[in-house]
Design an enzyme around this catalytic site. Structure first.
Site, mmCIF file in Angstrom:
data_model
loop_
_atom_site.group_PDB
_atom_site.id
_atom_site.type_symbol
_atom_site.label_atom_id
_atom_site.label_comp_id
_atom_site.label_asym_id
_atom_site.label_seq_id
_atom_site.Cartn_x
_atom_site.Cartn_y
_atom_site.Cartn_z
ATOM 1 C CG ASP A 72 12.665 1.871 -1.163
ATOM 2 O OD1 ASP A 72 12.130 1.530 0.208
ATOM 3 O OD2 ASP A 72 12.240 2.618 -1.582
HETATM 4 N N1 URA Z 1 12.693 7.048 0.619
HETATM 5 C C1 URA Z 1 12.372 6.145 -0.508
HETATM 6 O O1 URA Z 1 11.319 6.368 -1.208
HETATM 7 N N2 URA Z 1 13.075 4.992 -0.381
HETATM 8 C C2 URA Z 1 14.534 4.896 0.130
HETATM 9 O O2 URA Z 1 14.911 3.776 0.028
HETATM 10 C C3 URA Z 1 14.638 5.895 1.034
HETATM 11 C C4 URA Z 1 13.729 6.797 1.283
#
Ligand code: URA
Length: 237
Positions: free
Chosen positions: A103
């Site tokens: 993310d």
């Molecule tokens: N899980 C999440 O919620 N975000 C990420 O970036 C990776 C795994």
């Protein structure tokens, strides 16, 4: 065999249109002769290609480890956001991509490569490659959560996760944990905690399969994988 302009762009010598200009200007030699046509087919392994008298060596695959900082999207291009590829400043060949996604606000290990087969193997759920995340979570994480996560958890949208391995590093108002998961559903770690009424306030990936984030890399820094790491990545050792 491949086109001269593609070869130069893939090897990080400029965009496709920039390298065409270099070729037209007579800056590129193939086997000692100036090559004026971008579409000239070359044998990328055997032909000697020079640009401004500097040899361009062919590397089929490249592998980088990035400590992704918050604020960058895991994409090759984006109209309005900064992408993780902007951080790989050493060799901006135009066929690199991030292997999987973190993310925008997640930090940590992201592999950047142009090896599609490796990416596919690493990300395919059938291969059960474990990914370990470090997180700070709002609220007390308890052994009860360890149990719930180990059984798989409904994160909404019709998805029940596979069992995750939750390790409590600190149980407090703001807890610290490590979570190992074997799949990569959208926002998976955040959604697993949301499913038990908790919020992830900081998330960082610390390993993927046999590759661990190099602690000497500050957020935003990258390095090439060593040959040994590349072998491990490909599951050869
Ligand atoms: N899980 C999440 O919620 N975000 C990420 O970036 C990776 C795994």
């Amino acid at each position: 065999m491949m086109r001269l302009d593609k070869f130069l762009a893939d090897m990080g010598q400029g965009t496709r249109s920039e390298v065409k200009t270099y070729i037209k200007k007579g800056m590129v030699k193939v086997n000692g002769t100036i090559a004026k046509r971008p579409e000239l087919k070359i044998n990328e392994k055997d032909d000697k290609v020079f640009i401004s008298d500097k040899e361009v060596i062919y590397a089929r695959y490249e592998y980088f480890m990035l400590n992704k900082p918050s604020g960058y999207v895991s994409a090759t291009e984006d109209r309005s956001e900064h992408t993780v590829l902007e951080l790989i400043t050493e060799n901006l060949r135009d066929d690199l991509f991030p292997v999987g996604r973190l993310d925008k606000d997640t930090e940590g290990l992201l592999i950047i490569s142009n090896d599609g087969d490796m990416a596919h193997r690493l990300l395919s759920p059938v291969n059960h490659v474990g990914k370990v995340y470090y997180a700070r979570v709002d609220g007390f994480v308890t052994e009860e959560h360890v149990k719930i996560f180990s059984e798989g958890i409904d994160i909404g949208g019709g998805i029940t996760t596979k069992p995750g391995n939750l390790k409590i590093l600190k149980s407090a108002d703001e807890s610290e944990i490590e979570l190992k998961i074997y799949e990569g559903k959208f926002h998976q770690v955040k959604r697993m905690f949301e499913a038990v009424g908790m919020k992830v306030i900081y998330l960082k990936r610390i390993s993927m399969g046999e590759i661990a984030l190099d602690n000497s890399l500050k957020a935003g820094e990258f390095r090439r994988l060593t040959e040994e790491e590349v072998s491990r990545l490909k599951g050869l050792v």
